[in-house]
Design a protein around this motif. Structure first.
Motif, PDB file in Angstrom:
ATOM      1  N   LEU A  73       0.843  -1.027  -0.057  1.00 42.21           N
ATOM      2  CA  LEU A  73       0.127   0.116  -0.007  1.00 42.21           C
ATOM      3  C   LEU A  73       0.985   1.209   0.152  1.00 42.21           C
ATOM      4  N   ASN A  74       1.611   1.407  -1.116  1.00 41.45           N
ATOM      5  CA  ASN A  74       2.587   2.503  -1.151  1.00 41.45           C
ATOM      6  C   ASN A  74       1.611   3.905  -1.583  1.00 41.45           C
ATOM      7  N   PRO A  75       2.313   4.976  -1.316  1.00 43.83           N
ATOM      8  CA  PRO A  75       1.585   6.312  -1.493  1.00 43.83           C
ATOM      9  C   PRO A  75       0.798   6.462  -2.774  1.00 43.83           C
ATOM     10  N   GLU A  76       1.273   5.825  -3.900  1.00 45.65           N
ATOM     11  CA  GLU A  76       0.504   5.810  -5.215  1.00 45.65           C
ATOM     12  C   GLU A  76      -0.801   5.175  -5.037  1.00 45.65           C
ATOM     13  N   VAL A  77      -0.819   3.728  -4.430  1.00 45.78           N
ATOM     14  CA  VAL A  77      -1.911   3.157  -4.427  1.00 45.78           C
ATOM     15  C   VAL A  77      -2.715   3.791  -3.445  1.00 45.78           C
ATOM     16  N   LEU A  78      -2.157   4.193  -2.195  1.00 42.18           N
ATOM     17  CA  LEU A  78      -3.040   4.906  -1.371  1.00 42.18           C
ATOM     18  C   LEU A  78      -3.871   6.218  -1.856  1.00 42.18           C
ATOM     19  N   SER A  79      -3.345   6.758  -2.888  1.00 37.77           N
ATOM     20  CA  SER A  79      -3.887   7.980  -3.465  1.00 37.77           C
ATOM     21  C   SER A  79      -5.162   7.748  -4.073  1.00 37.77           C
ATOM     22  N   HIS A  80      -5.578   6.441  -4.269  1.00 41.29           N
ATOM     23  CA  HIS A  80      -6.807   6.281  -4.988  1.00 41.29           C
ATOM     24  C   HIS A  80      -7.720   5.712  -3.963  1.00 41.29           C
ATOM     25  N   LEU A  81      -7.347   5.649  -2.570  1.00 40.39           N
ATOM     26  CA  LEU A  81      -8.121   5.118  -1.565  1.00 40.39           C
ATOM     27  C   LEU A  81      -8.596   6.466  -0.579  1.00 40.39           C
ATOM     28  N   HIS A  82      -9.972   6.163   0.121  1.00 38.93           N
ATOM     29  CA  HIS A  82     -10.054   7.338   1.009  1.00 38.93           C
ATOM     30  C   HIS A  82     -10.238   6.725   2.351  1.00 38.93           C
ATOM     31  N   TRP A  83      -9.590   7.276   3.242  1.00 39.80           N
ATOM     32  CA  TRP A  83      -9.717   7.186   4.627  1.00 39.80           C
ATOM     33  C   TRP A  83     -10.511   8.053   5.316  1.00 39.80           C
ATOM     34  N   PRO A  84     -11.445   7.220   6.307  1.00 38.63           N
ATOM     35  CA  PRO A  84     -11.689   5.594   6.418  1.00 38.63           C
ATOM     36  C   PRO A  84     -12.265   4.881   5.773  1.00 38.63           C
ATOM     37  N   ARG A  85     -13.230   5.351   4.839  1.00 37.02           N
ATOM     38  CA  ARG A  85     -14.147   5.174   3.954  1.00 37.02           C
ATOM     39  C   ARG A  85     -13.897   3.558   3.195  1.00 37.02           C
ATOM     40  N   ASP A  86     -12.956   3.624   2.921  1.00 34.83           N
ATOM     41  CA  ASP A  86     -12.429   2.501   1.879  1.00 34.83           C
ATOM     42  C   ASP A  86     -11.621   1.388   3.074  1.00 34.83           C
ATOM     43  N   PHE A  87     -11.513   1.434   4.044  1.00 36.05           N
ATOM     44  CA  PHE A  87     -10.588   0.689   5.136  1.00 36.05           C
ATOM     45  C   PHE A  87     -11.550   0.051   6.024  1.00 36.05           C
ATOM     46  N   ILE A  88     -11.344  -1.236   6.267  1.00 31.52           N
ATOM     47  CA  ILE A  88     -11.935  -1.981   7.480  1.00 31.52           C
ATOM     48  C   ILE A  88     -10.830  -2.479   8.194  1.00 31.52           C
ATOM     49  N   VAL A  89     -10.803  -2.159   9.468  1.00 31.80           N
ATOM     50  CA  VAL A  89      -9.824  -2.461  10.457  1.00 31.80           C
ATOM     51  C   VAL A  89     -10.424  -3.531  11.330  1.00 31.80           C
ATOM     52  N   VAL A  90      -9.441  -4.649  11.401  1.00 34.54           N
ATOM     53  CA  VAL A  90     -10.029  -5.678  12.171  1.00 34.54           C
ATOM     54  C   VAL A  90      -9.026  -6.134  13.247  1.00 34.54           C
ATOM     55  N   SER A  91      -9.463  -6.632  14.295  1.00 33.25           N
ATOM     56  CA  SER A  91      -8.753  -7.432  15.297  1.00 33.25           C
ATOM     57  C   SER A  91      -9.519  -7.960  16.333  1.00 33.25           C
ATOM     58  N   SER A  92      -8.887  -8.745  17.130  1.00 35.06           N
ATOM     59  CA  SER A  92      -9.685  -9.219  18.441  1.00 35.06           C
ATOM     60  C   SER A  92      -9.379  -8.378  19.524  1.00 35.06           C
ATOM     61  N   ARG A  93     -10.427  -8.470  20.367  1.00 30.39           N
ATOM     62  CA  ARG A  93     -10.219  -7.726  21.697  1.00 30.39           C
ATOM     63  C   ARG A  93      -8.723  -7.844  22.456  1.00 30.39           C
ATOM     64  N   SER A  94      -8.479  -8.970  22.515  1.00 29.17           N
ATOM     65  CA  SER A  94      -7.451  -9.313  23.136  1.00 29.17           C
ATOM     66  C   SER A  94      -6.017  -8.819  22.664  1.00 29.17           C
ATOM     67  N   LYS A  95      -5.991  -8.860  21.394  1.00 30.34           N
ATOM     68  CA  LYS A  95      -4.872  -8.012  20.395  1.00 30.34           C
ATOM     69  C   LYS A  95      -4.658  -6.639  20.536  1.00 30.34           C
ATOM     70  N   LEU A  96      -6.148  -5.961  20.777  1.00 29.74           N
ATOM     71  CA  LEU A  96      -6.123  -4.657  21.208  1.00 29.74           C
ATOM     72  C   LEU A  96      -5.548  -4.254  22.525  1.00 29.74           C
ATOM     73  N   LEU A  97      -6.059  -5.083  23.412  1.00 30.80           N
ATOM     74  CA  LEU A  97      -5.668  -5.117  24.959  1.00 30.80           C
ATOM     75  C   LEU A  97      -4.208  -5.210  25.122  1.00 30.80           C
ATOM     76  N   ALA A  98      -3.442  -5.951  24.269  1.00 29.41           N
ATOM     77  CA  ALA A  98      -2.077  -6.001  24.363  1.00 29.41           C
ATOM     78  C   ALA A  98      -1.271  -4.902  23.992  1.00 29.41           C
ATOM     79  N   LEU A  99      -1.932  -3.992  23.400  1.00 30.13           N
ATOM     80  CA  LEU A  99      -1.315  -2.739  22.786  1.00 30.13           C
ATOM     81  C   LEU A  99      -0.963  -1.760  24.211  1.00 30.13           C
ATOM     82  N   GLU A 100      -1.797  -2.222  25.199  1.00 28.36           N
ATOM     83  CA  GLU A 100      -1.844  -1.284  26.428  1.00 28.36           C
ATOM     84  C   GLU A 100      -2.162   0.260  26.305  1.00 28.36           C
ATOM     85  N   GLN A 101      -3.004   0.239  25.446  1.00 26.64           N
ATOM     86  CA  GLN A 101      -3.537   1.794  25.001  1.00 26.64           C
ATOM     87  C   GLN A 101      -2.581   2.397  24.279  1.00 26.64           C
ATOM     88  N   ARG A 102      -1.333   2.036  23.615  1.00 21.66           N
ATOM     89  CA  ARG A 102      -0.905   2.516  22.758  1.00 21.66           C
ATOM     90  C   ARG A 102      -1.572   2.665  21.367  1.00 21.66           C
TER      91      ARG A 102
END
Length: 139
Positions: A73-102
């Protein structure tokens, strides 16, 4: 549908019966064909031609959502995508909790795109479960 690398996204690819790679981006095209382990050069015509949605997760320890680990997802590819509309961010709750709010980090080599990403993003954590999580650029 462009599905990113990692074990979280791999589960989605398997559920969709997509031929898939653990470390790469795999694409389901509207005609039912697939592109496996797509490069930036292969993603560019996809995002130019179709309204693409990108499914992403973040690197477990480093918290990088964009930049490290998904240079396709280099800058040229990203230039054709709109944040956040074109992105779906996925994670488990435990993976997010492991970030310790970072925060999740973006470092796409496009300062303007990175600036658009800063703030809160919706993260799908399970069936009908969503959380808002902070996104920042590395210091």
């Amino acid at each position: 549908l462009i599905v990113g690398p990692g074990s979280t996204c791999m589960q989605i690819k398997q559920a969709l019966d997509m031929p898939a790679t653990l470390l790469g981006f795999d694409v389901l095209l509207p005609d039912g064909n697939y592109v496996t382990d797509a490069t930036a050069d292969q993603l560019l015509p996809v995002v130019r031609t179709y309204k693409a949605n990108v499914v992403l997760s973040f690197t477990r320890q480093q918290a990088f959502l964009l930049g490290r680990g998904n240079q396709q997802l280099n800058p040229e590819v990203l230039s054709h995508l709109h944040w956040p509309r074109d992105f779906i961010v996925v994670s488990s709750r435990s993976k997010l909790l492991a970030l310790e709010q970072r925060p999740l980090l973006v470092d796409s080599d496009d300062a303007a795109f990175d600036a658009k990403c800063r703030g809160l993003v919706e993260v799908i954590t399970g069936y009908d479960e969503r959380l808002l999580y902070r996104v920042a650029s590395p210091a």
